[in-house]
Scaffold this motif. Structure first.
Motif, PDB file in Angstrom:
ATOM      1  N   GLY A 325       3.036 -15.884   5.964  1.00 18.21           N
ATOM      2  CA  GLY A 325       2.860 -16.440   4.731  1.00 18.21           C
ATOM      3  C   GLY A 325       3.169 -15.648   3.460  1.00 18.21           C
ATOM      4  N   THR A 326       3.347 -14.441   3.692  1.00 22.44           N
ATOM      5  CA  THR A 326       3.955 -13.678   2.746  1.00 22.44           C
ATOM      6  C   THR A 326       5.454 -14.026   2.498  1.00 22.44           C
ATOM      7  N   TYR A 327       6.400 -14.314   3.459  1.00 20.21           N
ATOM      8  CA  TYR A 327       7.541 -14.313   3.392  1.00 20.21           C
ATOM      9  C   TYR A 327       7.906 -15.637   3.274  1.00 20.21           C
ATOM     10  N   ALA A 328       6.990 -16.684   3.272  1.00 20.31           N
ATOM     11  CA  ALA A 328       7.283 -18.179   3.278  1.00 20.31           C
ATOM     12  C   ALA A 328       8.329 -18.850   2.761  1.00 20.31           C
ATOM     13  N   ALA A 329       8.478 -18.052   1.417  1.00 21.84           N
ATOM     14  CA  ALA A 329       9.688 -18.909   0.505  1.00 21.84           C
ATOM     15  C   ALA A 329      10.728 -18.285   1.193  1.00 21.84           C
ATOM     16  N   ASP A 330      11.122 -17.175   2.173  1.00 21.83           N
ATOM     17  CA  ASP A 330      12.084 -16.640   2.336  1.00 21.83           C
ATOM     18  C   ASP A 330      12.645 -17.393   3.842  1.00 21.83           C
ATOM     19  N   VAL A 331      11.766 -18.123   4.656  1.00 22.87           N
ATOM     20  CA  VAL A 331      11.997 -18.821   5.723  1.00 22.87           C
ATOM     21  C   VAL A 331      13.065 -19.946   5.479  1.00 22.87           C
ATOM     22  N   ALA A 385      13.773  -0.843  16.730  1.00 24.50           N
ATOM     23  CA  ALA A 385      14.934  -0.807  16.354  1.00 24.50           C
ATOM     24  C   ALA A 385      15.138  -0.665  14.833  1.00 24.50           C
ATOM     25  N   ALA A 386      14.436  -1.262  14.063  1.00 29.80           N
ATOM     26  CA  ALA A 386      14.396  -1.128  12.512  1.00 29.80           C
ATOM     27  C   ALA A 386      14.107   0.403  12.349  1.00 29.80           C
ATOM     28  N   GLY A 387      13.365   1.177  12.915  1.00 28.96           N
ATOM     29  CA  GLY A 387      13.282   2.463  12.504  1.00 28.96           C
ATOM     30  C   GLY A 387      14.222   3.498  13.180  1.00 28.96           C
ATOM     31  N   MET A 388      15.210   2.950  14.061  1.00 24.79           N
ATOM     32  CA  MET A 388      16.061   3.607  14.641  1.00 24.79           C
ATOM     33  C   MET A 388      17.532   3.633  14.186  1.00 24.79           C
ATOM     34  N   ALA A 389      18.020   2.461  13.332  1.00 23.54           N
ATOM     35  CA  ALA A 389      19.403   2.478  12.690  1.00 23.54           C
ATOM     36  C   ALA A 389      19.415   1.568  11.709  1.00 23.54           C
ATOM     37  N   PRO A 390      20.105   1.393  10.720  1.00 25.11           N
ATOM     38  CA  PRO A 390      20.313   0.475   9.845  1.00 25.11           C
ATOM     39  C   PRO A 390      20.891  -0.760  10.083  1.00 25.11           C
ATOM     40  N   VAL A 391      20.008  -1.798  10.528  1.00 23.83           N
ATOM     41  CA  VAL A 391      20.280  -3.076  11.224  1.00 23.83           C
ATOM     42  C   VAL A 391      20.669  -4.139   9.849  1.00 23.83           C
ATOM     43  N   ALA A 392      21.921  -4.670  10.264  1.00 22.04           N
ATOM     44  CA  ALA A 392      22.415  -5.747   9.221  1.00 22.04           C
ATOM     45  C   ALA A 392      21.672  -6.790   9.485  1.00 22.04           C
ATOM     46  N   MET A 393      21.259  -7.384   8.294  1.00 21.42           N
ATOM     47  CA  MET A 393      20.244  -8.864   8.236  1.00 21.42           C
ATOM     48  C   MET A 393      19.021  -8.611   9.040  1.00 21.42           C
ATOM     49  N   LEU A 394      18.500  -7.380   8.576  1.00 25.33           N
ATOM     50  CA  LEU A 394      17.114  -7.208   9.209  1.00 25.33           C
ATOM     51  C   LEU A 394      15.963  -8.202   8.980  1.00 25.33           C
ATOM     52  N   ALA A 395      16.184  -8.673   7.570  1.00 28.31           N
ATOM     53  CA  ALA A 395      15.100  -9.544   7.035  1.00 28.31           C
ATOM     54  C   ALA A 395      15.366 -10.912   7.857  1.00 28.31           C
ATOM     55  N   ASP A 396      16.472 -11.269   8.217  1.00 29.30           N
ATOM     56  CA  ASP A 396      16.357 -12.450   8.861  1.00 29.30           C
ATOM     57  C   ASP A 396      16.125 -12.392  10.200  1.00 29.30           C
ATOM     58  N   LEU A 397      16.405 -11.312  10.973  1.00 30.78           N
ATOM     59  CA  LEU A 397      15.910 -10.992  12.252  1.00 30.78           C
ATOM     60  C   LEU A 397      14.211 -11.016  12.340  1.00 30.78           C
ATOM     61  N   TRP A 398      13.603 -10.497  11.401  1.00 28.26           N
ATOM     62  CA  TRP A 398      12.171 -10.492  11.278  1.00 28.26           C
ATOM     63  C   TRP A 398      11.743 -11.823  11.312  1.00 28.26           C
ATOM     64  N   LEU A 399      12.479 -12.566  10.226  1.00 27.23           N
ATOM     65  CA  LEU A 399      12.015 -14.158  10.188  1.00 27.23           C
ATOM     66  C   LEU A 399      12.071 -14.904  11.364  1.00 27.23           C
ATOM     67  N   VAL A 400      13.348 -14.557  12.079  1.00 33.70           N
ATOM     68  CA  VAL A 400      13.558 -15.356  13.361  1.00 33.70           C
ATOM     69  C   VAL A 400      12.408 -15.225  14.296  1.00 33.70           C
ATOM     70  N   VAL A 401      12.114 -13.942  14.544  1.00 32.42           N
ATOM     71  CA  VAL A 401      11.023 -13.534  15.564  1.00 32.42           C
ATOM     72  C   VAL A 401       9.780 -13.948  14.960  1.00 32.42           C
ATOM     73  N   LEU A 402       9.303 -13.816  13.954  1.00 28.62           N
ATOM     74  CA  LEU A 402       7.926 -14.209  13.406  1.00 28.62           C
ATOM     75  C   LEU A 402       7.911 -15.568  13.652  1.00 28.62           C
TER      76      LEU A 402
END
Length: 433
Positions: A325-331, A385-402
């Motif tokens: 719901g918070t990231y709905a506009a980014d999906v 993984a997010a706490g271990m390394a600077p992951v490229a396109m992290l926001a997109d990874l989160w949105l896919v998983v959610l």
């Protein structure tokens, strides 16, 4: 203002203890909404079917509504910026569920029963990781992020798939489909870890020497160490609960908290020796159950674990919905497309191919292939993984998983009843089968 004075009296102020910040109000409103949502999610399906599988989808939906109605989103709703609590809560939910999964298995021999499980782990899982990674590359993800996405979404969930897995200890009815889905979920949460580490190494720039170290250490040693730690803790705990001292065994107390203690010890010991704690928890539950296999105390432990597991899962599913719901506009369409491809094409097709030549009839082979439920483990791996390394396109990874978790909860949860009706006639008669 009193007569004869030229200054205004200060406005009355509430006592400090009665004043609340907007953040505190949002937190309390979330608690109110979360409690009501959990009650309704488990209560409303009773009017339709008398089952609870729809609760997962309803909890996610309620979380989304919560994000829309609260005046201020708590940090808990934003895993991209604040993943710490997501990692902690999902880790706890997974290890409790894995120990309980091992505890539930009534019959583990002959070892030929594990044939379908090994196909799903050794064939379907690596192919699924590769297919998701290729899908991520096609969607524009860098190689390391695409590989991480494959590793994160690879494990099936031991919690959300509970409706098509084996029942409580000593209940029986361990149909081959139930057994395969249960044991797959029990082991692949830990077996995904080497691939997560491989993706993290790729982010840092993997060399051939480091690839060899990954193969020997992350893929071989840590799996064996986790297995050994879990087996040792499960055996020792079984002796202490059922046999030592012979005349005053702990099992007579009926204290379910011992199950939680077993989870902590097996997970902590495995991590201490750099093994995989997820594997240790499942193996510990499995070995512990072999000690006095038919003892009624296993049922007490199962109920205690189940309560913790369901409580943590309900909160996490609300968080998933709230984050969506918070990231709905980014999906975007690409996020939905990857999730749809995994749930409806990648897992069913790869699962079907990997089970070729097994003794499963076509209908049961399809159910086993299709019911690769995605859930809480994916949240943990990505937060880790997010706490271990600077992951490229992290926001997109989160949105896919959610999106994947929400889609899987809806599709698999709402179809579980029909699947159960299809295989119930072939249930095995009981634990002595």
């Amino acid at each position: 203002m009193p007569r004869g004075t030229g200054t205004a009296m200060p406005a009355p102020r509430l006592p400090r203890l009665l004043r609340q910040s907007t953040t505190t109000m949002s937190y309390h409103q979330f608690l109110l909404f979360a409690g009501a949502a959990i009650i309704l999610a488990y209560w409303l399906p009773r009017f339709v079917s008398g089952r609870e599988p729809a609760a997962s989808a309803l909890l996610i939906l309620a979380g989304g509504l919560c994000a829309l109605v609260l005046p201020e989103d708590p940090p808990l709703f934003r895993p991209i910026a604040d993943p710490e609590w997501w990692e902690i809560l999902s880790e706890m939910a997974v290890i409790v569920a894995l120990f309980a999964t091992g505890l539930r298995l009534d019959v583990v021999r002959p070892f030929a029963r594990w044939g379908v499980t090994w196909r799903l782990l050794a064939v379907a899982m690596p192919l699924t990781i590769g297919a998701i990674a290729l899908t991520g590359l096609a969607a524009g993800f860098p190689l390391a992020s695409a590989l991480l996405l494959g590793a994160v979404l690879a494990p099936t969930d031991p919690v959300l798939a509970g409706d098509v897995q084996v029942g409580p200890p000593t209940e029986g009815g361990e149909h081959p489909v139930r057994f395969a889905l249960t044991t797959e979920a029990g082991l692949n949460d830990g077996l995904a870890f080497p691939f997560v580490y491989l993706a993290l190494a790729a982010i840092a720039g993997l060399t051939m020497t480091e690839a060899g170290e990954w193969l020997a250490y992350d893929l071989v040693y840590r799996i064996l160490a986790g297995t050994a730690a879990g087996a040792g803790v499960g055996w020792l705990l079984g002796q202490m609960v059922f046999r030592w001292p012979a005349g005053n065994a702990l099992s007579a107390t009926g204290s379910g908290v011992l199950a939680l203690a077993g989870v902590f010890v097996s997970y902590g010991l495995a991590e201490l020796i750099h093994g995989y704690g997820f594997i240790a928890c499942f193996v510990a539950g499995l070995v512990f159950r072999r000690i006095e296999r038919d003892h009624a105390f296993h049922g007490d432990l199962h109920l205690f674990n189940l309560a913790i597991e369901h409580a943590l899962t309900a909160v996490l599913l609300l968080m998933v919905g709230a984050a969506l719901g918070t990231y709905a506009a980014d999906v975007r369409l690409v996020h939905v497309a990857i999730a749809t491809a995994l749930v409806f094409a990648i897992r069913p097709l790869i699962g079907w191919v990997s089970l070729a030549g097994t003794a499963l009839p076509p209908r049961e082979r399809f159910v086993t292939a299709a019911f690769g439920v995605r859930g809480i483990g994916s949240l943990y791996y990505l937060a880790f993984a997010a706490g271990m390394a600077p992951v490229a396109m992290l926001a997109d990874l989160w949105l896919v998983v959610l999106v994947t978790i929400a889609l899987s909860a809806a599709v698999h949860g709402l179809s579980a009843g029909a699947v159960l009706a299809g295989i119930r006639a072939d249930e095995e008669p009981g634990p002595a089968a």
